[in-house]
Write an enzyme that holds these catalytic residues in place. Structure first.
Site, PDB file in Angstrom:
ATOM      1  N   GLY A 117       0.837  -1.197   0.000  1.00  0.00           N
ATOM      2  CA  GLY A 117       0.000   0.000   0.000  1.00  0.00           C
ATOM      3  C   GLY A 117       0.871   1.245   0.000  1.00  0.00           C
ATOM      4  O   GLY A 117       2.053   1.171   0.347  1.00  0.00           O
ATOM      5  N   GLN A 165       3.237   9.943   1.285  1.00  0.00           N
ATOM      6  CA  GLN A 165       4.535   9.257   1.404  1.00  0.00           C
ATOM      7  C   GLN A 165       5.491   9.630   0.266  1.00  0.00           C
ATOM      8  O   GLN A 165       6.697   9.437   0.380  1.00  0.00           O
ATOM      9  CB  GLN A 165       4.343   7.734   1.461  1.00  0.00           C
ATOM     10  CG  GLN A 165       3.639   7.297   2.744  1.00  0.00           C
ATOM     11  CD  GLN A 165       3.432   5.794   2.800  1.00  0.00           C
ATOM     12  OE1 GLN A 165       2.472   5.273   2.257  1.00  0.00           O
ATOM     13  NE2 GLN A 165       4.371   5.085   3.417  1.00  0.00           N
ATOM     14  N   CYS A 198       5.954  -0.220   7.560  1.00  0.00           N
ATOM     15  CA  CYS A 198       5.600   0.970   6.788  1.00  0.00           C
ATOM     16  C   CYS A 198       6.817   1.406   5.993  1.00  0.00           C
ATOM     17  O   CYS A 198       7.918   1.452   6.529  1.00  0.00           O
ATOM     18  CB  CYS A 198       5.146   2.087   7.740  1.00  0.00           C
ATOM     19  SG  CYS A 198       4.678   3.606   6.874  1.00  0.00           S
ATOM     20  N   LEU A 199       6.599   1.710   4.725  1.00  0.00           N
ATOM     21  CA  LEU A 199       7.716   2.137   3.880  1.00  0.00           C
ATOM     22  C   LEU A 199       8.305   3.455   4.375  1.00  0.00           C
ATOM     23  O   LEU A 199       9.452   3.771   4.069  1.00  0.00           O
ATOM     24  CB  LEU A 199       7.250   2.260   2.420  1.00  0.00           C
ATOM     25  CG  LEU A 199       6.804   0.932   1.779  1.00  0.00           C
ATOM     26  CD1 LEU A 199       6.165   1.181   0.422  1.00  0.00           C
ATOM     27  CD2 LEU A 199       7.967  -0.042   1.661  1.00  0.00           C
ATOM     28  N   HIS A 257      -4.452   1.359   7.537  1.00  0.00           N
ATOM     29  CA  HIS A 257      -3.084   1.887   7.684  1.00  0.00           C
ATOM     30  C   HIS A 257      -2.887   3.077   6.731  1.00  0.00           C
ATOM     31  O   HIS A 257      -2.333   4.111   7.117  1.00  0.00           O
ATOM     32  CB  HIS A 257      -2.098   0.747   7.374  1.00  0.00           C
ATOM     33  CG  HIS A 257      -0.647   1.143   7.303  1.00  0.00           C
ATOM     34  ND1 HIS A 257       0.306   0.665   8.180  1.00  0.00           N
ATOM     35  CD2 HIS A 257       0.030   1.938   6.428  1.00  0.00           C
ATOM     36  CE1 HIS A 257       1.492   1.184   7.859  1.00  0.00           C
ATOM     37  NE2 HIS A 257       1.361   1.943   6.794  1.00  0.00           N
ATOM     38  N   GLU A 258      -3.373   2.931   5.502  1.00  0.00           N
ATOM     39  CA  GLU A 258      -3.211   4.005   4.503  1.00  0.00           C
ATOM     40  C   GLU A 258      -4.057   5.229   4.856  1.00  0.00           C
ATOM     41  O   GLU A 258      -3.602   6.365   4.720  1.00  0.00           O
ATOM     42  CB  GLU A 258      -3.577   3.514   3.097  1.00  0.00           C
ATOM     43  CG  GLU A 258      -2.786   2.314   2.583  1.00  0.00           C
ATOM     44  CD  GLU A 258      -1.294   2.415   2.793  1.00  0.00           C
ATOM     45  OE1 GLU A 258      -0.761   3.533   2.832  1.00  0.00           O
ATOM     46  OE2 GLU A 258      -0.655   1.361   2.940  1.00  0.00           O
ATOM     47  N   HIS A 267      -2.426   7.415   7.255  1.00  0.00           N
ATOM     48  CA  HIS A 267      -1.431   8.331   6.657  1.00  0.00           C
ATOM     49  C   HIS A 267      -2.090   9.647   6.223  1.00  0.00           C
ATOM     50  O   HIS A 267      -1.486  10.712   6.327  1.00  0.00           O
ATOM     51  CB  HIS A 267      -0.785   7.699   5.416  1.00  0.00           C
ATOM     52  CG  HIS A 267       0.367   6.777   5.709  1.00  0.00           C
ATOM     53  ND1 HIS A 267       1.526   7.196   6.320  1.00  0.00           N
ATOM     54  CD2 HIS A 267       0.550   5.459   5.439  1.00  0.00           C
ATOM     55  CE1 HIS A 267       2.366   6.168   6.425  1.00  0.00           C
ATOM     56  NE2 HIS A 267       1.797   5.103   5.896  1.00  0.00           N
TER      57      HIS A 267
HETATM   58  O1  GNR Z   1       4.062  -2.642   2.652  1.00  0.00           O
HETATM   59  C1  GNR Z   1       3.362  -2.494   3.653  1.00  0.00           C
HETATM   60  N1  GNR Z   1       3.015  -3.597   4.381  1.00  0.00           N
HETATM   61  C2  GNR Z   1       2.059  -3.577   5.399  1.00  0.00           C
HETATM   62  C3  GNR Z   1       1.958  -4.692   6.218  1.00  0.00           C
HETATM   63  C4  GNR Z   1       1.022  -4.737   7.223  1.00  0.00           C
HETATM   64  C5  GNR Z   1       0.181  -3.670   7.423  1.00  0.00           C
HETATM   65  C6  GNR Z   1       0.264  -2.540   6.625  1.00  0.00           C
HETATM   66  C7  GNR Z   1       1.209  -2.494   5.612  1.00  0.00           C
HETATM   67  S1  GNR Z   1       1.300  -1.089   4.586  1.00  0.00           S
HETATM   68  C8  GNR Z   1       2.962  -1.136   4.099  1.00  0.00           C
HETATM   69  C9  GNR Z   1       3.254  -0.093   3.030  1.00  0.00           C
HETATM   70  C10 GNR Z   1       3.057   1.284   3.600  1.00  0.00           C
HETATM   71  O2  GNR Z   1       3.837   1.840   4.321  1.00  0.00           O
HETATM   72  N2  GNR Z   1       1.945   1.899   3.319  1.00  0.00           N
HETATM   73  O3  GNR Z   1       1.678   3.109   3.819  1.00  0.00           O
HETATM   74 NI    NI Z   2       2.706   3.169   5.723  1.00  0.00          NI
END
Ligand code: GNR
Ligand code: NI
Length: 172
Positions: A46, A51, A94-95, A136-137, A140
């Site tokens: 995601g 980001q 999270c990236l 999660h997104e 952000h």
């Molecule tokens: O790549 C991602 N893996 C992930 C694993 C578990 C819960 C959420 C994520 S999102 C993350 C990519 C990211 O930072 N998205 O904002």
């Molecule tokens: Ni993230």
């Protein structure tokens, strides 16, 4: 399509609240294309626009496992409608918080109302990893990171580590 640089903690941009998109036009689709390419290049599932430094309410998600069977999903102005009272726990990463992982509880199922890549209004019933990733997104878009759910101590240790890596240009 272009692979963009992903912003990492600590960076105040990640704390910005993203603005609603008023129309899905060429420019918006271009940003979503770049987001998807950047996400695939970084092996993420995601990515939120902020980001890559764009404070607009757009996210891309692809939880498919095989590279030759991609299932990209695009969400503009996503809103969570019905949150399950039952929670699911996933090890999240999270990236923008490189190489740090933690178990986070979130509603197991949720409905998401959004505008798609073509500008059409949609509702998706999500569960499992998809529901977790979308939540999660959307965090952000509000300037929230998964480390915000950890204890003050765990969170500060992670931020300290990331600052150190940044200043020494080493990525562990
Ligand atoms: O790549 C991602 N893996 C992930 C694993 C578990 C819960 C959420 C994520 S999102 C993350 C990519 C990211 O930072 N998205 O904002
Ligand atoms: Ni993230």
């Amino acid at each position: 399509m272009t692979i963009k640089k992903i912003i990492t903690e600590p960076n105040q941009l990640l704390r910005q609240v993203s603005s609603p998109v008023d129309k899905v036009g060429k420019e918006e689709r271009q940003i979503m294309d770049d987001m998807l390419e950047t996400m695939y290049a970084a092996n993420g599932i995601g990515l939120a626009a902020i980001q890559i430094g764009v404070p607009k309410r757009m996210i891309v998600v692809d939880i498919s496992k095989e590279e030759n069977k991609r299932e990209p999903r695009y969400f503009v102005n996503p809103v969570i409608k019905n949150k399950d009272t039952l929670k699911a726990t996933y090890e999240e990463g999270c990236l923008s918080v490189p190489n740090q992982f933690a178990e986070i509880d979130r509603p197991k199922k949720c409905d998401v109302e959004y505008i798609d890549y073509d500008g059409g209004k949609k509702i998706l019933k999500a569960e499992g990893l998809l529901a977790t990733c979308i939540q999660h997104e959307i965090d952000h878009l509000e300037g929230v990171l998964f480390i915000d759910y950890l204890s003050k101590l765990k969170k500060s240790m992670i931020i300290k580590k990331l600052s150190k890596n940044k200043s020494t240009r080493i990525v562990v």
